[in-house]
Design a protein around this motif. Structure first.
Motif, PDB file in Angstrom:
ATOM      1  N   PHE A 142     -10.780   0.170   0.189  1.00 40.93           N
ATOM      2  CA  PHE A 142     -10.097   0.654   1.391  1.00 40.93           C
ATOM      3  C   PHE A 142     -11.124   1.145   2.401  1.00 40.93           C
ATOM      4  CE2 PHE A 142      -5.571   0.739   0.346  1.00 40.93           C
ATOM      5  CZ  PHE A 142      -5.589   0.585  -1.036  1.00 40.93           C
ATOM      6  N   TYR A 186     -14.731  11.514   5.054  1.00 40.85           N
ATOM      7  CA  TYR A 186     -14.044  12.697   4.507  1.00 40.85           C
ATOM      8  C   TYR A 186     -15.037  13.722   3.965  1.00 40.85           C
ATOM      9  CZ  TYR A 186      -9.648  10.261   5.152  1.00 40.85           C
ATOM     10  OH  TYR A 186      -8.579   9.623   5.714  1.00 40.85           O
ATOM     11  N   HIS A 204      -0.441  -1.018   6.777  1.00 37.20           N
ATOM     12  CA  HIS A 204      -0.937   0.295   6.338  1.00 37.20           C
ATOM     13  C   HIS A 204       0.100   0.816   5.347  1.00 37.20           C
ATOM     14  CE1 HIS A 204      -3.224   4.219   7.604  1.00 37.20           C
ATOM     15  NE2 HIS A 204      -3.690   3.688   6.488  1.00 37.20           N
ATOM     16  N   PHE A 235      -2.116   4.741  -9.577  1.00 40.70           N
ATOM     17  CA  PHE A 235      -1.891   5.986  -8.846  1.00 40.70           C
ATOM     18  C   PHE A 235      -3.154   6.842  -8.925  1.00 40.70           C
ATOM     19  CE2 PHE A 235      -0.769  10.319  -8.091  1.00 40.70           C
ATOM     20  CZ  PHE A 235      -0.044  10.198  -6.923  1.00 40.70           C
ATOM     21  N   PHE A 282      -5.485  19.282  -1.719  1.00 42.04           N
ATOM     22  CA  PHE A 282      -4.602  18.691  -0.720  1.00 42.04           C
ATOM     23  C   PHE A 282      -3.662  19.771  -0.231  1.00 42.04           C
ATOM     24  CE2 PHE A 282      -6.325  15.053  -2.808  1.00 42.04           C
ATOM     25  CZ  PHE A 282      -6.347  14.056  -1.852  1.00 42.04           C
ATOM     26  N   ARG A 337      -9.847  -1.797   7.914  1.00 42.51           N
ATOM     27  CA  ARG A 337      -8.779  -1.406   8.845  1.00 42.51           C
ATOM     28  C   ARG A 337      -9.342  -1.152  10.251  1.00 42.51           C
ATOM     29  NH1 ARG A 337      -5.140   2.909  10.506  1.00 42.51           N
ATOM     30  NH2 ARG A 337      -6.685   4.483  10.026  1.00 42.51           N
ATOM     31  N   GLY A 356      -3.435  17.527   4.679  1.00 37.68           N
ATOM     32  CA  GLY A 356      -4.100  16.472   3.926  1.00 37.68           C
ATOM     33  C   GLY A 356      -5.248  17.027   3.103  1.00 37.68           C
ATOM     34  N   MET A 407       0.853  -1.180   0.000  1.00 40.75           N
ATOM     35  CA  MET A 407       0.000   0.000   0.000  1.00 40.75           C
ATOM     36  C   MET A 407       0.896   1.240   0.000  1.00 40.75           C
ATOM     37  SD  MET A 407      -3.160  -1.021   2.496  1.00 40.75           S
ATOM     38  CE  MET A 407      -2.361  -1.970   3.763  1.00 40.75           C
ATOM     39  N   ARG A 408       0.558   2.217  -0.811  1.00 41.95           N
ATOM     40  CA  ARG A 408       1.357   3.431  -0.995  1.00 41.95           C
ATOM     41  C   ARG A 408       2.768   3.125  -1.506  1.00 41.95           C
ATOM     42  NH1 ARG A 408      -0.011   8.348   1.188  1.00 41.95           N
ATOM     43  NH2 ARG A 408      -2.263   8.551   1.163  1.00 41.95           N
ATOM     44  N   PHE A 417      -1.700  17.384  -6.897  1.00 43.52           N
ATOM     45  CA  PHE A 417      -2.059  15.976  -6.741  1.00 43.52           C
ATOM     46  C   PHE A 417      -3.193  15.552  -7.680  1.00 43.52           C
ATOM     47  CE2 PHE A 417      -4.370  12.569  -4.402  1.00 43.52           C
ATOM     48  CZ  PHE A 417      -3.388  11.597  -4.484  1.00 43.52           C
ATOM     49  N   ILE A 474      -8.773   7.676  -3.060  1.00 41.21           N
ATOM     50  CA  ILE A 474     -10.157   7.321  -2.758  1.00 41.21           C
ATOM     51  C   ILE A 474     -11.077   8.549  -2.851  1.00 41.21           C
ATOM     52  CG2 ILE A 474      -9.472   5.373  -1.276  1.00 41.21           C
ATOM     53  CD1 ILE A 474     -10.371   7.111   1.141  1.00 41.21           C
ATOM     54  N   ALA A 488       3.777   3.664  -4.453  1.00 41.76           N
ATOM     55  CA  ALA A 488       4.161   4.848  -5.218  1.00 41.76           C
ATOM     56  C   ALA A 488       4.056   6.021  -4.255  1.00 41.76           C
ATOM     57  CB  ALA A 488       3.212   5.053  -6.391  1.00 41.76           C
ATOM     58  N   ARG A 531      -2.072  15.249 -11.151  1.00 42.31           N
ATOM     59  CA  ARG A 531      -1.264  14.031 -11.356  1.00 42.31           C
ATOM     60  C   ARG A 531      -2.169  12.809 -11.507  1.00 42.31           C
ATOM     61  NH1 ARG A 531       2.176  13.873  -6.316  1.00 42.31           N
ATOM     62  NH2 ARG A 531       1.274  15.874  -5.788  1.00 42.31           N
ATOM     63  N   ARG A 575       6.669  15.056  -8.583  1.00 46.28           N
ATOM     64  CA  ARG A 575       5.711  15.742  -7.741  1.00 46.28           C
ATOM     65  C   ARG A 575       5.721  17.254  -7.990  1.00 46.28           C
ATOM     66  NH1 ARG A 575       5.451  16.970  -1.968  1.00 46.28           N
ATOM     67  NH2 ARG A 575       3.276  16.715  -1.387  1.00 46.28           N
TER      68      ARG A 575
HETATM   69  C1  LIG Z   1      -7.763   7.445   3.676  1.00 47.89           C
HETATM   70  C2  LIG Z   1      -7.146   7.320   2.289  1.00 47.89           C
HETATM   71  C3  LIG Z   1      -6.874   8.413   1.407  1.00 47.89           C
HETATM   72  N1  LIG Z   1      -6.332   7.836   0.256  1.00 47.89           N
HETATM   73  C4  LIG Z   1      -6.247   6.482   0.384  1.00 47.89           C
HETATM   74  C5  LIG Z   1      -6.786   6.129   1.641  1.00 47.89           C
HETATM   75  C6  LIG Z   1      -6.996   4.719   2.159  1.00 47.89           C
HETATM   76  C7  LIG Z   1      -5.763   4.119   2.727  1.00 47.89           C
HETATM   77  C8  LIG Z   1      -5.301   4.729   4.021  1.00 47.89           C
HETATM   78  O1  LIG Z   1      -5.958   4.545   5.047  1.00 47.89           O
HETATM   79  O2  LIG Z   1      -4.244   5.399   3.988  1.00 47.89           O
HETATM   80  C9  LIG Z   1      -5.785   5.500  -0.600  1.00 47.89           C
HETATM   81  C10 LIG Z   1      -4.713   5.871  -1.550  1.00 47.89           C
HETATM   82  N2  LIG Z   1      -4.056   7.069  -1.695  1.00 47.89           N
HETATM   83  C11 LIG Z   1      -3.130   6.975  -2.707  1.00 47.89           C
HETATM   84  C12 LIG Z   1      -3.222   5.679  -3.274  1.00 47.89           C
HETATM   85  C13 LIG Z   1      -2.455   5.283  -4.509  1.00 47.89           C
HETATM   86  C14 LIG Z   1      -1.893   3.972  -4.659  1.00 47.89           C
HETATM   87  C15 LIG Z   1      -0.812   3.534  -3.707  1.00 47.89           C
HETATM   88  O3  LIG Z   1       0.387   3.764  -4.003  1.00 47.89           O
HETATM   89  O4  LIG Z   1      -1.133   2.890  -2.695  1.00 47.89           O
HETATM   90  C16 LIG Z   1      -4.182   4.974  -2.537  1.00 47.89           C
HETATM   91  C17 LIG Z   1      -4.646   3.529  -2.689  1.00 47.89           C
HETATM   92  C18 LIG Z   1      -2.217   8.024  -3.186  1.00 47.89           C
HETATM   93  C19 LIG Z   1      -2.009   9.238  -2.370  1.00 47.89           C
HETATM   94  N3  LIG Z   1      -2.919   9.947  -1.628  1.00 47.89           N
HETATM   95  C20 LIG Z   1      -2.327  11.062  -1.078  1.00 47.89           C
HETATM   96  C21 LIG Z   1      -0.969  11.079  -1.493  1.00 47.89           C
HETATM   97  C22 LIG Z   1       0.033  12.172  -1.130  1.00 47.89           C
HETATM   98  C23 LIG Z   1      -0.073  13.320  -2.084  1.00 47.89           C
HETATM   99  C24 LIG Z   1       1.259  14.001  -2.255  1.00 47.89           C
HETATM  100  O5  LIG Z   1       1.760  14.518  -1.269  1.00 47.89           O
HETATM  101  O6  LIG Z   1       1.766  13.982  -3.346  1.00 47.89           O
HETATM  102  C25 LIG Z   1      -0.755   9.951  -2.297  1.00 47.89           C
HETATM  103  C26 LIG Z   1       0.506   9.536  -3.006  1.00 47.89           C
HETATM  104  C27 LIG Z   1      -2.995  12.100  -0.248  1.00 47.89           C
HETATM  105  C28 LIG Z   1      -4.048  11.675   0.714  1.00 47.89           C
HETATM  106  N4  LIG Z   1      -5.150  10.908   0.412  1.00 47.89           N
HETATM  107  C29 LIG Z   1      -5.891  10.677   1.558  1.00 47.89           C
HETATM  108  C30 LIG Z   1      -5.254  11.382   2.623  1.00 47.89           C
HETATM  109  C31 LIG Z   1      -5.745  11.393   4.061  1.00 47.89           C
HETATM  110  C32 LIG Z   1      -4.122  12.005   2.083  1.00 47.89           C
HETATM  111  C33 LIG Z   1      -3.176  12.976   2.786  1.00 47.89           C
HETATM  112  C34 LIG Z   1      -2.227  12.352   3.703  1.00 47.89           C
HETATM  113  C35 LIG Z   1      -1.005  11.805   2.994  1.00 47.89           C
HETATM  114  O7  LIG Z   1      -0.368  12.544   2.230  1.00 47.89           O
HETATM  115  O8  LIG Z   1      -0.677  10.633   3.234  1.00 47.89           O
HETATM  116  C36 LIG Z   1      -7.128   9.860   1.608  1.00 47.89           C
END
Ligand SMILES: Cc1c2[nH]c(c1CCC(=O)O)Cc1[nH]c(c(CCC(=O)O)c1C)Cc1[nH]c(c(CCC(=O)O)c1C)Cc1[nH]c(c(C)c1CCC(=O)O)C2
Length: 343
Positions: free
Chosen positions: A204, A151, A322, A73, A89, A245, A94, A25-26, A44, A76, A28, A47, A39
């Protein structure tokens, strides 16, 4: 391409593949220098919505580590964005959205534009199927209706979920309408991802674990069951991964009642105990602590082997409990993958 050449897809379909396939998970993300370089180029959402960029970011961890799975990439929160809710974002905060808390707010959502708005996501999936190595499985995903609702109603991340709790208690009919919109559109969007090339999809559910059992059944298990049934009717061969989760002991009931093929487990779950509680036909995914990956060293190797070996003989997909933490040294991810495959 036959399933036999794709270890992850085989494991998701219930085969005990050894060594277990792996993706994270994450995978990328900001821990990768090549990700940070891209980036700078766009915000975001841009992208996510520019197929060239989304494809490149999806491929980066597959190229570097030979992951068995490539997760698109995206995010949700693209679903509410695609229905017209604003989203941005902010660094350190966040996601930020204008909250939905009344009938009038709900009326502003436009379901009719959703599939058109996520057309670039489907385009990215189509290109990924061409560009990915034959043995890599392409994963689509969505948030669960409850987690996405958190959210949407809170207007972003939250510590106490005060507004969604208030809506569930004070205006259950309004909350049910929001859940209904999300359930239908999540199923529809995931079918679109599958038709564009996703070979498995993951739901998720990051926040269902805040609910007491009855509410968990109503707002997590039941909508998930409906989404699984909808997808299964159209695409019976495509496996579905559910990630309840912080679901605690409710995860067994979740696996049994929703009909998901694979159960993703969080860090706190005892895999061996959960394995005793769910049928052998359900693939387990997880659940290395992302902190152990961050710290590396011998503890990383030992814990990786322990988790891998504890599920030998059962269908298992190795993953974290996670997402990858952004300060994780990229070499630790290489060590993780090598350790899993060193049998
Ligand atoms: C709750 C949730 C979100 N997004 C996601 C969830 C469920 C999983 C979990 O519990 O973490 C799921 C998610 N978010 C992202 C993916 C892409 C695929 C992967 O690599 O897993 C996936 C599957 C990219 C992302 N989603 C986000 C980024 C960061 C953006 C950046 O800074 O470039 C990425 C790569 C942003 C995001 N998106 C979300 C938040 C709260 C944030 C900000 C906090 C953070 O930066 O971690 C909502």
């Amino acid at each position: 391409m036959a399933t036999k050449d794709k270890p992850l897809l085989r494991a998701l379909k219930g085969e005990a593949v050894w060594p277990p396939p792996v993706w994270l998970m994450r995978q990328a993300g900001r821990y990768l220098p090549e990700f940070r370089a891209m980036r700078e180029q766009a915000d975001f959402i841009t992208r996510c919505m520019t197929p060239d960029i989304a494809v490149e970011l999806t491929l980066q961890p597959v190229r570097r580590y030979g992951m068995d799975g490539a997760i698109l990439f995206s995010d949700i929160l693209i679903l509410p964005w695609a229905m017209g809710q604003d989203l941005r974002f902010e660094e350190g905060r966040g996601p930020v959205m204008t909250p939905i808390r009344s009938e009038a707010d709900l009326a502003r959502l436009d379901e009719g534009r959703m599939m058109e708005a996520v057309a670039p996501v489907r385009e990215a999936l189509r290109r990924l199927r061409v560009e990915l190595p034959d043995e890599t499985t392409l994963l689509g995903f969505a948030g669960s209706p409850f987690t996405v609702a958190c959210y949407m109603v809170e207007g972003g991340s939250s510590r106490d979920f005060a507004h969604i709790r208030a809506m569930m208690q004070n205006d259950p009919a309004l909350f049910d309408r929001l859940m209904d919109i999300l359930t239908r559109n999540t199923a529809e969007m995931l079918c679109g991802q599958i038709e564009a090339g996703a070979e498995a999809v993951m739901l998720f559910d990051s926040w269902g674990g805040i609910l007491p059992p009855e509410a968990f059944r109503r707002y997590v298990i039941e909508p998930t069951r409906q989404i699984v049934a909808h997808i299964c009717a159209r695409h019976p061969d495509v496996p579905l991964i559910g990630f309840p989760r912080l679901g605690g002991v409710m995860v067994a009931e979740y696996a049994e009642k929703t009909g998901i093929n694979a159960l993703a487990l969080d860090t706190v779950a005892d895999m061996a105990k959960v394995a005793e509680m769910v049928p052998e036909t359900v693939t387990l995914q997880g659940n290395l602590d992302p902190m152990i990956l961050l710290n590396g060293g011998e503890a990383l190797k030992a814990e990786t082997r322990r988790i891998r070996d504890s599920l030998r003989g059962r269908p298992h997909v190795f993953n974290l409990g996670h997402g990858v933490i952004k300060t994780t040294p990229p070499e630790h991810v290489a060590t993780l993958v090598e350790t899993i495959r060193d049998v």
